[in-house]
Design a protein around this motif. Structure first.
Motif, PDB file in Angstrom:
ATOM      1  N   UNK A   1       0.799  -1.094  -0.212  1.00 36.58           N
ATOM      2  CA  UNK A   1       0.492  -0.269  -0.383  1.00 36.58           C
ATOM      3  C   UNK A   1       1.125   1.324   0.088  1.00 36.58           C
ATOM      4  N   UNK A   2       2.029   1.173   0.764  1.00 43.99           N
ATOM      5  CA  UNK A   2       2.763   2.515   0.248  1.00 43.99           C
ATOM      6  C   UNK A   2       3.743   2.329  -0.450  1.00 43.99           C
ATOM      7  N   UNK A   3       3.976   1.444  -1.426  1.00 40.04           N
ATOM      8  CA  UNK A   3       4.413   1.821  -2.965  1.00 40.04           C
ATOM      9  C   UNK A   3       3.060   1.834  -3.702  1.00 40.04           C
ATOM     10  N   UNK A   4       2.322   2.053  -3.327  1.00 40.87           N
ATOM     11  CA  UNK A   4       1.460   2.079  -4.272  1.00 40.87           C
ATOM     12  C   UNK A   4       0.707   3.721  -3.922  1.00 40.87           C
TER      13      UNK A   4
ATOM     14  N   UNK B   1      14.108  10.531   0.719  1.00 42.47           N
ATOM     15  CA  UNK B   1      12.708   9.416   0.354  1.00 42.47           C
ATOM     16  C   UNK B   1      12.874   8.298  -0.445  1.00 42.47           C
ATOM     17  N   UNK B   2      13.043   8.998  -1.982  1.00 42.72           N
ATOM     18  CA  UNK B   2      13.530   8.460  -3.425  1.00 42.72           C
ATOM     19  C   UNK B   2      14.433   7.192  -2.639  1.00 42.72           C
ATOM     20  N   UNK B   3      15.842   7.639  -1.833  1.00 44.46           N
ATOM     21  CA  UNK B   3      16.536   6.629  -2.086  1.00 44.46           C
ATOM     22  C   UNK B   3      15.903   5.602  -0.490  1.00 44.46           C
ATOM     23  N   UNK B   4      14.584   5.669   0.874  1.00 42.72           N
ATOM     24  CA  UNK B   4      14.674   5.277   1.306  1.00 42.72           C
ATOM     25  C   UNK B   4      13.906   4.437   0.516  1.00 42.72           C
ATOM     26  N   UNK B   5      12.782   4.323  -0.926  1.00 36.27           N
ATOM     27  CA  UNK B   5      11.676   3.779  -1.235  1.00 36.27           C
ATOM     28  C   UNK B   5      12.580   2.722  -1.882  1.00 36.27           C
TER      29      UNK B   5
ATOM     30  N   UNK C   1      10.285  -2.007  -6.486  1.00 32.23           N
ATOM     31  CA  UNK C   1       9.014  -1.018  -6.849  1.00 32.23           C
ATOM     32  C   UNK C   1       9.309  -1.032  -8.006  1.00 32.23           C
ATOM     33  N   UNK C   2       8.126  -0.930  -8.906  1.00 25.66           N
ATOM     34  CA  UNK C   2       7.685  -0.688 -10.701  1.00 25.66           C
ATOM     35  C   UNK C   2       8.639   0.133 -10.631  1.00 25.66           C
ATOM     36  N   UNK C   3       8.528   1.084  -9.904  1.00 26.39           N
ATOM     37  CA  UNK C   3       8.967   2.792 -10.348  1.00 26.39           C
ATOM     38  C   UNK C   3      10.706   2.640 -10.038  1.00 26.39           C
ATOM     39  N   UNK C   4      11.295   1.766 -10.103  1.00 29.20           N
ATOM     40  CA  UNK C   4      12.889   1.677  -9.736  1.00 29.20           C
ATOM     41  C   UNK C   4      13.646   2.301 -10.599  1.00 29.20           C
ATOM     42  N   UNK C   5      13.448   1.768 -11.992  1.00 25.14           N
ATOM     43  CA  UNK C   5      14.410   2.828 -13.070  1.00 25.14           C
ATOM     44  C   UNK C   5      14.615   3.751 -12.671  1.00 25.14           C
ATOM     45  N   UNK C   6      13.326   4.979 -12.194  1.00 24.73           N
ATOM     46  CA  UNK C   6      13.074   6.334 -12.266  1.00 24.73           C
ATOM     47  C   UNK C   6      13.502   7.003 -11.633  1.00 24.73           C
ATOM     48  N   UNK C   7      13.402   6.399 -10.254  1.00 23.81           N
ATOM     49  CA  UNK C   7      14.381   6.500  -8.798  1.00 23.81           C
ATOM     50  C   UNK C   7      15.588   6.366  -8.646  1.00 23.81           C
ATOM     51  N   UNK C   8      16.572   5.241  -9.204  1.00 22.40           N
ATOM     52  CA  UNK C   8      17.321   5.197  -9.787  1.00 22.40           C
ATOM     53  C   UNK C   8      18.269   6.945 -10.045  1.00 22.40           C
TER      54      UNK C   8
END
Length: 113
Positions: free
Chosen positions: A7-10, A39-43, A50-57
């Motif tokens: 739920x948090x990830x969503x 926040x992005x690094x924590x996620x 996470x589905x958007x991990x590439x974007x966060x990287x």
């Protein structure tokens, strides 16, 4: 750790886009008033799938690169004569210290793999 819950990830992207859109913003200087990159690094560290991990990287890498270069590009930090990566006059060490922490955590978890 709430960041490991589905739920948090969503909700993560939606919350980053609420108000001022911070989804495509890598961050100015990590501090109490700009938690974006942290926040992005924590996620990323809590949920590697996470589905958007590439974007966060991409966003965290852009932030870390800006601080590693420390050359003033795009109003970013500049290096002082003594080697401090300097962003602004008011409380300059808060940006340097927290950005160094972000860089170390990012390197430890993602660049040394």
């Amino acid at each position: 750790d709430a960041t490991k819950e589905a739920a948090y990830a969503a909700d993560f992207e939606l919350n980053m886009r609420r108000g001022e859109d911070r989804w495509f913003y890598e961050g100015f200087g990590a501090s109490w008033d700009d938690l974006n990159v942290m926040a992005k690094l924590k996620m990323l560290t809590a949920m590697r799938s996470y589905v958007h991990a590439e974007h966060l990287h991409m966003m965290v890498h852009a932030y870390v690169s800006k601080w590693v270069k420390c050359n003033g590009d795009n109003s970013g930090p500049v290096q002082t004569g003594c080697g401090l990566c300097f962003l602004q006059k008011w409380a300059p060490l808060r940006y340097s210290l927290t950005s160094a922490l972000v860089a170390v955590v990012y390197e430890k978890h993602f660049l040394s793999e």
